[in-house]
Motif scaffolding. Structure first.
Motif, PDB file in Angstrom:
ATOM      1  N   SER A 249       0.662  -0.813   0.886  1.00 59.42           N
ATOM      2  CA  SER A 249      -0.113   0.324   0.174  1.00 59.42           C
ATOM      3  C   SER A 249       1.281   1.056  -0.017  1.00 59.42           C
ATOM      4  O   SER A 249       2.425   1.684   0.346  1.00 59.42           O
ATOM      5  CB  SER A 249      -0.658  -0.198   1.063  1.00 59.42           C
ATOM      6  OG  SER A 249      -2.471  -0.871   0.604  1.00 59.42           O
ATOM      7  N   SER A 250       0.282   1.977  -0.519  1.00 58.86           N
ATOM      8  CA  SER A 250       0.976   3.498  -0.490  1.00 58.86           C
ATOM      9  C   SER A 250       0.022   4.366  -0.272  1.00 58.86           C
ATOM     10  O   SER A 250      -1.283   4.840  -1.277  1.00 58.86           O
ATOM     11  CB  SER A 250       2.054   3.421  -2.361  1.00 58.86           C
ATOM     12  OG  SER A 250       2.510   4.866  -1.808  1.00 58.86           O
ATOM     13  N   THR A 251       0.579   5.335  -0.237  1.00 55.61           N
ATOM     14  CA  THR A 251       0.305   6.760   0.274  1.00 55.61           C
ATOM     15  C   THR A 251       0.722   8.353  -0.319  1.00 55.61           C
ATOM     16  O   THR A 251       1.678   8.469   0.542  1.00 55.61           O
ATOM     17  CB  THR A 251      -1.354   6.823   2.118  1.00 55.61           C
ATOM     18  OG1 THR A 251      -1.593   6.163   1.954  1.00 55.61           O
ATOM     19  CG2 THR A 251      -1.756   8.447   2.017  1.00 55.61           C
ATOM     20  N   SER A 252       0.348   9.199  -0.742  1.00 50.40           N
ATOM     21  CA  SER A 252       1.067  10.413  -0.315  1.00 50.40           C
ATOM     22  C   SER A 252       1.550  11.153   0.735  1.00 50.40           C
ATOM     23  O   SER A 252       0.041  11.108   1.353  1.00 50.40           O
ATOM     24  CB  SER A 252       0.386  11.514  -1.361  1.00 50.40           C
ATOM     25  OG  SER A 252      -0.387  12.146  -1.481  1.00 50.40           O
ATOM     26  N   MET A 253       1.790  11.983   1.226  1.00 51.55           N
ATOM     27  CA  MET A 253       2.496  12.647   1.919  1.00 51.55           C
ATOM     28  C   MET A 253       1.554  13.557   2.358  1.00 51.55           C
ATOM     29  O   MET A 253       1.165  13.977   3.406  1.00 51.55           O
ATOM     30  CB  MET A 253       3.657  13.276   2.016  1.00 51.55           C
ATOM     31  CG  MET A 253       5.055  11.894   2.581  1.00 51.55           C
ATOM     32  SD  MET A 253       6.211  13.057   2.864  1.00 51.55           S
ATOM     33  CE  MET A 253       7.067  13.526   1.627  1.00 51.55           C
TER      34      MET A 253
ATOM     35  N   SER B  82      -5.198   3.619   2.129  1.00 57.86           N
ATOM     36  CA  SER B  82      -4.210   3.702   1.349  1.00 57.86           C
ATOM     37  C   SER B  82      -4.432   3.632  -0.187  1.00 57.86           C
ATOM     38  O   SER B  82      -5.554   4.111  -0.531  1.00 57.86           O
ATOM     39  CB  SER B  82      -4.366   1.955   0.765  1.00 57.86           C
ATOM     40  OG  SER B  82      -3.130   1.386  -0.588  1.00 57.86           O
ATOM     41  N   GLU B  83      -3.517   4.475  -1.233  1.00 52.67           N
ATOM     42  CA  GLU B  83      -3.947   5.824  -2.174  1.00 52.67           C
ATOM     43  C   GLU B  83      -4.173   4.565  -3.115  1.00 52.67           C
ATOM     44  O   GLU B  83      -5.133   4.628  -4.111  1.00 52.67           O
ATOM     45  CB  GLU B  83      -3.836   7.042  -2.584  1.00 52.67           C
ATOM     46  CG  GLU B  83      -4.055   7.754  -2.039  1.00 52.67           C
ATOM     47  CD  GLU B  83      -2.485   9.173  -2.283  1.00 52.67           C
ATOM     48  OE1 GLU B  83      -3.168   9.277  -3.928  1.00 52.67           O
ATOM     49  OE2 GLU B  83      -2.265   9.617  -2.160  1.00 52.67           O
ATOM     50  N   VAL B  84      -2.844   3.360  -3.644  1.00 50.45           N
ATOM     51  CA  VAL B  84      -3.117   2.399  -3.933  1.00 50.45           C
ATOM     52  C   VAL B  84      -2.041   1.407  -3.933  1.00 50.45           C
ATOM     53  O   VAL B  84      -1.232   1.452  -2.326  1.00 50.45           O
ATOM     54  CB  VAL B  84      -2.306   3.386  -5.261  1.00 50.45           C
ATOM     55  CG1 VAL B  84      -1.034   3.184  -5.424  1.00 50.45           C
ATOM     56  CG2 VAL B  84      -1.837   2.646  -6.440  1.00 50.45           C
ATOM     57  N   ILE B  85      -2.432   0.296  -4.137  1.00 45.02           N
ATOM     58  CA  ILE B  85      -1.952  -1.617  -3.480  1.00 45.02           C
ATOM     59  C   ILE B  85      -1.151  -0.877  -5.240  1.00 45.02           C
ATOM     60  O   ILE B  85      -1.007  -1.884  -6.144  1.00 45.02           O
ATOM     61  CB  ILE B  85      -2.540  -1.954  -3.090  1.00 45.02           C
ATOM     62  CG1 ILE B  85      -3.170  -2.391  -2.108  1.00 45.02           C
ATOM     63  CG2 ILE B  85      -1.761  -3.687  -3.616  1.00 45.02           C
ATOM     64  CD1 ILE B  85      -4.352  -3.159  -2.204  1.00 45.02           C
ATOM     65  N   LEU B  86       0.469  -1.313  -4.697  1.00 49.93           N
ATOM     66  CA  LEU B  86       1.616  -1.407  -5.910  1.00 49.93           C
ATOM     67  C   LEU B  86       2.340  -2.755  -6.421  1.00 49.93           C
ATOM     68  O   LEU B  86       2.403  -3.458  -4.318  1.00 49.93           O
ATOM     69  CB  LEU B  86       2.343  -0.725  -6.042  1.00 49.93           C
ATOM     70  CG  LEU B  86       1.458   0.856  -5.902  1.00 49.93           C
ATOM     71  CD1 LEU B  86       3.006   2.160  -6.152  1.00 49.93           C
ATOM     72  CD2 LEU B  86       1.671   1.572  -7.485  1.00 49.93           C
TER      73      LEU B  86
END
Length: 299
Positions: free
Chosen positions: A175-179, A204-208
């Motif tokens: 998972s990833s999210t912008s600051m 989570s903005e996106v799962i990469l």
């Protein structure tokens, strides 16, 4: 729980801190920045700045008078010292504390004894103990890897040199999210104190995966030839723990541990299939959004 109006932030000049500060101000909170020394341009014009001694409960208690919530975004070396800030928050009557634990797998029980993770676990359990005694409430924000870190460093792909080091074949999910959106999520937590009380909240903005990003890169620029190597996260964990055992706590060793855990996919729960995005007002990225991020790095 009563409405939270005033918020103090510790660590406002770090990597994540400025984004959190801006989000809190934009959300309409009365914001106080706690700092060791006032630096020109280091704060928002709409925030109050107070010099404090972070090693003194008395100094911090005075600064936290009439503050409803404390948000900590302090860096790694200051994680353990948050117990002093928590004690001061309790003494000052603060209602909510958000500790500096913004990561991917920090709440995994499997990592509680690992270097770095053990410090975060200690603070979280300290907060849980105080909350059980009715002294304050807490929220931990699990936000995944910083999106800026994944695309701004060679972590996923080395866009500049067209190289990629695949972790465990490249299909580990993360998972990833912008600051910017982490800041917005923190503000939303404080706007929804009852729904976020004494729990870990997930955004989570996106799962990469590395292969997904690499696939976009190949689709966008098929003429680029990528140099691909592979590494096992189990090897990275083993090597980093051996180095820690030998007394080497250098940044390269720490980064090796982070790669071996945060990028190990589902082993430690690195991808959040269930999130609180709707409550926090965080919009998820589409495949096209991710493709645009990749395209920007291939220019």
């Amino acid at each position: 729980m009563a409405e939270i109006k005033s918020v103090a932030i510790a660590g406002a000049t770090g990597t994540l801190g400025p984004h959190v500060l801006k989000a809190l101000v934009n959300a309409g909170f009365q914001v106080t920045v706690l700092t060791r020394s006032k630096k020109p341009g280091a704060s928002d014009a709409n925030a109050k700045v107070l010099e404090v001694d972070f090693a003194s409960v008395e100094s911090l208690t005075t600064a936290l008078k009439d503050i409803d919530a404390v948000v900590s975004t302090v860096g790694g070396t200051a994680i353990d010292g948050q117990t002093i800030l928590i004690d001061a928050a309790i003494a000052a009557g603060v209602k909510r504390f958000i500790p500096s634990e913004y990561g991917t797998v920090t709440t995994s029980p499997k990592l509680e004894t690992y270097p770095l993770y053990s410090s975060m676990t200690k603070i979280r359990k300290y907060l849980q103990e105080k909350a059980s005694a009715g002294k304050l409430t807490w929220t931990v924000l699990a936000c995944g890897c910083f999106l800026e870190f994944l695309f701004g460093t060679p972590t996923l792909l080395d866009f500049a040199n067209h190289k990629v080091n695949l972790y465990d074949e490249g299909d580990n999910r993360m998972s990833s999210t912008s600051m910017v959106n982490i800041g917005k999520a923190i503000a939303a937590i404080l706007k929804n104190p009852d729904a976020t009380k004494d729990k870990v909240v997930y955004t989570s903005e996106v799962i990469l995966t590395q292969n997904k990003v690499l696939g976009f890169a190949k689709e966008l620029k098929p003429e680029i030839k990528w140099e691909i190597t592979k590494v096992q996260t189990s090897v990275l964990r083993k090597e980093s723990l051996e180095a820690f055992g030998a007394g080497d706590f250098s940044m390269p060793v720490m980064m090796k541990l982070l790669a071996g855990t945060a990028l190990a996919g589902d082993l430690y729960g690195g991808a959040y299939d269930q999130t609180d995005n709707e409550l926090l007002g965080i919009k998820e990225l589409t495949g096209e959004d991710v493709k645009k991020l990749v395209a920007e790095k291939l220019v």
